[in-house]
Write a protein that holds these residues in place. Sequence first.
Motif, mmCIF file in Angstrom:
data_model
loop_
_atom_site.group_PDB
_atom_site.id
_atom_site.type_symbol
_atom_site.label_atom_id
_atom_site.label_comp_id
_atom_site.label_asym_id
_atom_site.label_seq_id
_atom_site.Cartn_x
_atom_site.Cartn_y
_atom_site.Cartn_z
ATOM 1 N N PHE A 12 2.185 -26.238 -14.764
ATOM 2 C CA PHE A 12 2.514 -26.955 -13.530
ATOM 3 C C PHE A 12 1.510 -28.079 -13.289
ATOM 4 O O PHE A 12 1.882 -29.192 -12.897
ATOM 5 N N ALA A 13 0.220 -27.812 -13.528
ATOM 6 C CA ALA A 13 -0.823 -28.810 -13.301
ATOM 7 C C ALA A 13 -0.675 -30.003 -14.243
ATOM 8 O O ALA A 13 -0.928 -31.149 -13.853
ATOM 9 N N VAL A 14 -0.264 -29.761 -15.488
ATOM 10 C CA VAL A 14 -0.051 -30.867 -16.436
ATOM 11 C C VAL A 14 1.059 -31.779 -15.932
ATOM 12 O O VAL A 14 0.953 -33.014 -16.003
ATOM 13 N N ARG A 15 2.127 -31.179 -15.391
ATOM 14 C CA ARG A 15 3.227 -31.997 -14.856
ATOM 15 C C ARG A 15 2.779 -32.812 -13.641
ATOM 16 O O ARG A 15 3.296 -33.910 -13.403
ATOM 17 N N GLN A 16 1.808 -32.276 -12.890
ATOM 18 C CA GLN A 16 1.279 -33.007 -11.738
ATOM 19 C C GLN A 16 0.206 -34.023 -12.140
ATOM 20 O O GLN A 16 -0.330 -34.736 -11.290
ATOM 21 N N PHE A 34 -9.416 -25.671 -9.018
ATOM 22 C CA PHE A 34 -8.509 -24.570 -9.348
ATOM 23 C C PHE A 34 -7.903 -23.952 -8.097
ATOM 24 O O PHE A 34 -6.700 -23.675 -8.043
ATOM 25 N N ARG A 35 -8.716 -23.744 -7.059
ATOM 26 C CA ARG A 35 -8.230 -23.110 -5.835
ATOM 27 C C ARG A 35 -7.104 -23.940 -5.193
ATOM 28 O O ARG A 35 -6.082 -23.397 -4.762
ATOM 29 N N GLU A 36 -7.294 -25.237 -5.143
ATOM 30 C CA GLU A 36 -6.290 -26.125 -4.550
ATOM 31 C C GLU A 36 -5.021 -26.153 -5.395
ATOM 32 O O GLU A 36 -3.906 -26.118 -4.860
ATOM 33 N N ALA A 37 -5.182 -26.208 -6.703
ATOM 34 C CA ALA A 37 -4.023 -26.228 -7.590
ATOM 35 C C ALA A 37 -3.243 -24.923 -7.494
ATOM 36 O O ALA A 37 -2.007 -24.926 -7.513
ATOM 37 N N TRP A 91 -15.628 -20.543 -9.878
ATOM 38 C CA TRP A 91 -14.681 -21.352 -10.631
ATOM 39 C C TRP A 91 -13.509 -21.805 -9.773
ATOM 40 O O TRP A 91 -12.662 -22.564 -10.226
ATOM 41 N N GLY A 92 -13.444 -21.341 -8.536
ATOM 42 C CA GLY A 92 -12.399 -21.816 -7.640
ATOM 43 C C GLY A 92 -12.525 -23.297 -7.355
ATOM 44 O O GLY A 92 -11.524 -23.965 -7.078
ATOM 45 N N GLU A 93 -13.756 -23.802 -7.405
ATOM 46 C CA GLU A 93 -13.998 -25.233 -7.161
ATOM 47 C C GLU A 93 -14.091 -26.028 -8.452
ATOM 48 O O GLU A 93 -14.358 -27.230 -8.426
ATOM 49 N N GLN A 94 -13.871 -25.385 -9.590
ATOM 50 C CA GLN A 94 -13.937 -26.063 -10.886
ATOM 51 C C GLN A 94 -12.690 -26.916 -11.080
ATOM 52 O O GLN A 94 -11.566 -26.451 -10.911
ATOM 53 N N LEU A 95 -12.880 -28.177 -11.427
ATOM 54 C CA LEU A 95 -11.736 -29.051 -11.675
ATOM 55 C C LEU A 95 -10.925 -28.546 -12.863
ATOM 56 O O LEU A 95 -11.489 -28.121 -13.878
ATOM 57 N N LEU A 96 -9.611 -28.610 -12.752
ATOM 58 C CA LEU A 96 -8.766 -28.123 -13.837
ATOM 59 C C LEU A 96 -9.007 -28.876 -15.139
ATOM 60 O O LEU A 96 -8.929 -28.307 -16.224
#
Length: 282
Positions: A144-148, A67-70, A104-109
Amino acid sequence: MKYERRLMRELLRGTGLCPIDAARLVRNLSDCKQNHLCNATLNAMADSDIYRMGLEARAEQQRSVPFREAAAAYLEAKAEDSRPRTVNERRQVIRRVLRAVPEWGEQLLASWTVGMCRIVLAETFPTKAARNKGYSHLKGLFRFAVRQEWCTDNPFDLLTPEKIHEAELVLPTLAQLGRLLTMSTTIGYRCCAPAVGLMLWAGIRPAEVCRLHWDDIDLNEGVVYLRPQHSKTGGPRQVTLQPVLRRWLARYYPKGEQAAETPLTPADWVRLWRDLRTEAGL
């Protein structure tokens, strides 16, 4: 595809397995099958829909990012096309989420569920209005994440904003408006006078006047130009200045070569505007 993912979750309910655990299980089954170590039951399970969906879940997890990276990528990608206020709101929402639930910052989207989204909103934002704003910005992040292709679904699509029952708007009286104009000409509030005039005589919103510069006002033509980054709706518009407003603004128009680039409102506009309304009895 969405139906299949819902079916996968139903099949895994009560097992204590998440999709990635199921993927590991069926991968082990696949290895056994390739090594000719499994019986007919294992062959049947390996060829089933659970096997295929488990592989899809595993592939989704491998493509996903924390999540943090996204969030950082989302802020960077949207910064150029957004107004400064919107950019700041996005940053504040993400900062508050990471402060409320830092783990949750490290939780995968791809592992975020609707339940997790409800928890984030409830733990991070204390009021309905704040939760709705957080919902809007986080939904945009996941879109945005779905498009990526960092996740397949947007879990916020299954949530709805909370209903807010706003109080009835009480219009100010002519006497109150007169006091507001008079107070804005005093020494402490003189820097607010141009914005007050534009709000009262041109109907420009408080959040819009603080984005204007003097070069957005043409006293000769009698218009004020609101650019897309200035307006609430994101569309440009042109507002006619009535004669009384043109005379009012002419009294405060700054002098000098850099005058046109001067902001219309002072740096502490929000505080001064609040104090001015209070002293005027609004």
